[in-house]
Design a protein around this motif. Structure first.
Motif, PDB file in Angstrom:
ATOM      1  N   HIS A  66     103.141  22.178  -3.502  1.00 12.41           N
ATOM      2  CA  HIS A  66     104.516  22.400  -3.040  1.00 12.41           C
ATOM      3  C   HIS A  66     105.373  21.147  -3.178  1.00 12.41           C
ATOM      4  O   HIS A  66     104.882  20.019  -3.109  1.00 12.41           O
ATOM      5  CB  HIS A  66     104.506  22.863  -1.578  1.00 12.41           C
ATOM      6  CG  HIS A  66     105.771  23.544  -1.156  1.00 12.41           C
ATOM      7  ND1 HIS A  66     106.848  22.848  -0.681  1.00 12.41           N
ATOM      8  CD2 HIS A  66     106.130  24.850  -1.161  1.00 12.41           C
ATOM      9  CE1 HIS A  66     107.816  23.719  -0.401  1.00 12.41           C
ATOM     10  NE2 HIS A  66     107.398  24.936  -0.677  1.00 12.41           N
ATOM     11  N   ASP A 104     109.401  33.136  -2.927  1.00 11.64           N
ATOM     12  CA  ASP A 104     108.941  31.760  -3.097  1.00 11.64           C
ATOM     13  C   ASP A 104     109.160  31.239  -4.519  1.00 11.64           C
ATOM     14  O   ASP A 104     108.769  31.884  -5.496  1.00 11.64           O
ATOM     15  CB  ASP A 104     107.447  31.646  -2.759  1.00 11.64           C
ATOM     16  CG  ASP A 104     107.182  31.907  -1.282  1.00 11.64           C
ATOM     17  OD1 ASP A 104     108.058  31.609  -0.449  1.00 11.64           O
ATOM     18  OD2 ASP A 104     106.085  32.417  -0.974  1.00 11.64           O
ATOM     19  N   ALA A 112     106.583  31.424  -8.345  1.00 11.89           N
ATOM     20  CA  ALA A 112     105.227  31.723  -7.886  1.00 11.89           C
ATOM     21  C   ALA A 112     104.913  33.206  -8.034  1.00 11.89           C
ATOM     22  O   ALA A 112     105.720  34.064  -7.708  1.00 11.89           O
ATOM     23  CB  ALA A 112     105.088  31.313  -6.428  1.00 11.89           C
ATOM     24  N   SER A 115     101.394  34.288  -2.845  1.00 13.96           N
ATOM     25  CA  SER A 115     100.874  33.312  -1.903  1.00 13.96           C
ATOM     26  C   SER A 115      99.802  33.949  -1.035  1.00 13.96           C
ATOM     27  O   SER A 115      99.799  35.167  -0.841  1.00 13.96           O
ATOM     28  CB  SER A 115     101.989  32.771  -1.009  1.00 13.96           C
ATOM     29  OG  SER A 115     102.859  31.952  -1.734  1.00 13.96           O
ATOM     30  N   ARG A 273      98.819  27.731   3.623  1.00 17.80           N
ATOM     31  CA  ARG A 273      99.261  28.588   2.513  1.00 17.80           C
ATOM     32  C   ARG A 273      98.858  28.005   1.179  1.00 17.80           C
ATOM     33  O   ARG A 273      98.981  26.795   0.969  1.00 17.80           O
ATOM     34  CB  ARG A 273     100.776  28.734   2.552  1.00 17.80           C
ATOM     35  CG  ARG A 273     101.284  29.790   1.607  1.00 17.80           C
ATOM     36  CD  ARG A 273     102.796  29.774   1.525  1.00 17.80           C
ATOM     37  NE  ARG A 273     103.209  28.976   0.392  1.00 17.80           N
ATOM     38  CZ  ARG A 273     104.462  28.642   0.127  1.00 17.80           C
ATOM     39  NH1 ARG A 273     105.431  29.010   0.941  1.00 17.80           N
ATOM     40  NH2 ARG A 273     104.756  27.941  -0.931  1.00 17.80           N
ATOM     41  N   THR A 275      99.693  28.657  -3.010  1.00 21.38           N
ATOM     42  CA  THR A 275     100.753  29.238  -3.830  1.00 21.38           C
ATOM     43  C   THR A 275     100.239  29.349  -5.258  1.00 21.38           C
ATOM     44  O   THR A 275      99.806  28.350  -5.845  1.00 21.38           O
ATOM     45  CB  THR A 275     101.997  28.333  -3.794  1.00 21.38           C
ATOM     46  OG1 THR A 275     102.268  27.987  -2.432  1.00 21.38           O
ATOM     47  CG2 THR A 275     103.189  29.021  -4.407  1.00 21.38           C
TER      48      THR A 275
END
Ligand code: OGA
Ligand code: MN
Length: 283
Positions: A66, A104, A112, A115, A273, A275
């Motif tokens: 991220h 996202d 993405a 997730s 999380r 991704t």
């Protein structure tokens, strides 16, 4: 593995799968089919350590790190920590992340794919996540409206969400300008074909979509406002009430989502999380 629908248009609960250990190929294929069909999968009562979460997620594709580097799990940059509290039990620098409808990483050229989020700690009350089906929302539009929207493109940027929503949240730390400059706006089709299900899906979101490129601003804004109202109406929404140790996986290609920031101050919400990288949406 049992899959039960969780709402009329999207979401399903998946029982009988242990994500704490590697899935066999058939089970994995069933999970992927279920994701393509339901867009949001809930796996209750999981015991998933960070390496197992990374391993499961990476079977769907390359994992992304991220942009907000300070929120990555130390030693495991594939895991992004969403929390309202720091380890010192103070309010985190970015509380209430994602508390606006968004998809996202739509501000990237290759957004993405999806997730995987694991609930380590959930507040006593509140902190749900809402998801809406951009496929069902598209299907429900009139043919006239579809014809108007087909072929349009929209500009998406990370800065838009910051200016529109994030900076107004009390307690939000400022973001260095250079982060915005490093992420120039991108263009995506306003409706795209889901690469696996083949369904047409709307692809705009209040968080990151700045404008419709082919229309004058006033017309574009009116259409976006209509689409957001339409997509987030109850018939297209699944609202997930978290229990500790839920894993929820969502398909960004067919959904928007929004965190509901209605829990008590000081009540901890801690999510891990991953991704998964995806491809550019194709009109
Ligand atoms: C996210 C997100 C919502 C939530 O992780 O991308 O938007 O409810 N989270 O935490
Ligand atoms: Mn999000």
């Amino acid at each position: 593995m049992r899959v039960e629908r969780a709402s009329r248009t999207l979401g399903a609960r998946v029982q009988g799968v242990d994500l704490g250990r590697p899935l066999d190929a058939d089970t994995f294929d069933s999970v992927r089919d279920a994701l393509n069909r339901h867009s949001v999968l809930v796996f209750p009562e999981q015991e998933v350590e960070p390496p197992a979460q990374v391993e499961f997620s990476a079977r769907f594709g390359r994992l992304k790190h991220h942009v907000l580097k300070e929120n990555l799990l130390p030693g495991m940059p594939e895991i992004y920590v969403l929390t309202n509290m720091t380890s010192q039990n103070e309010v985190a620098p970015r509380p209430y992340a994602g508390a606006y409808w968004h998809t996202d990483l739509s501000y990237e050229a290759e957004p993405a794919f999806g997730s995987v989020m694991y609930a380590v700690e959930v507040p006593e009350v509140g902190g749900d996540t809402m998801f809406c089906s951009m496929a069902a929302a598209w299907d429900a539009l009139s043919e006239r409206m579809k014809a108007l929207l087909e072929g349009l493109t929209a500009t998406h940027s990370f800065e838009h969400a910051y200016e529109t929503f994030v900076k107004h949240i009390p307690g939000t730390a400022p973001i260095d300008r250079r982060r915005f400059d490093a992420r120039p706006p991108v263009t995506h089709p306003l409706v795209h074909t889901h690469p696996e299900s083949g369904r047409r899906c709307l692809y705009v979101n209040p968080g990151f979509t700045e404008r419709i490129n082919e229309l004058p601003p006033a017309e574009g804004e009116a259409i976006l406002a209509f689409l957001y109202e339409h997509c987030t109406s109850e018939r297209f929404v699944y609202r997930h009430r978290w229990s500790r140790h839920d894993v929820v996986m969502w398909d960004n290609r067919a959904t928007m989502h929004k965190a509901v920031p209605d829990y008590d101050d000081g009540d901890s919400r801690y999510m891990r999380r991953t991704t998964i990288a995806g491809s550019a949406p194709r009109g």
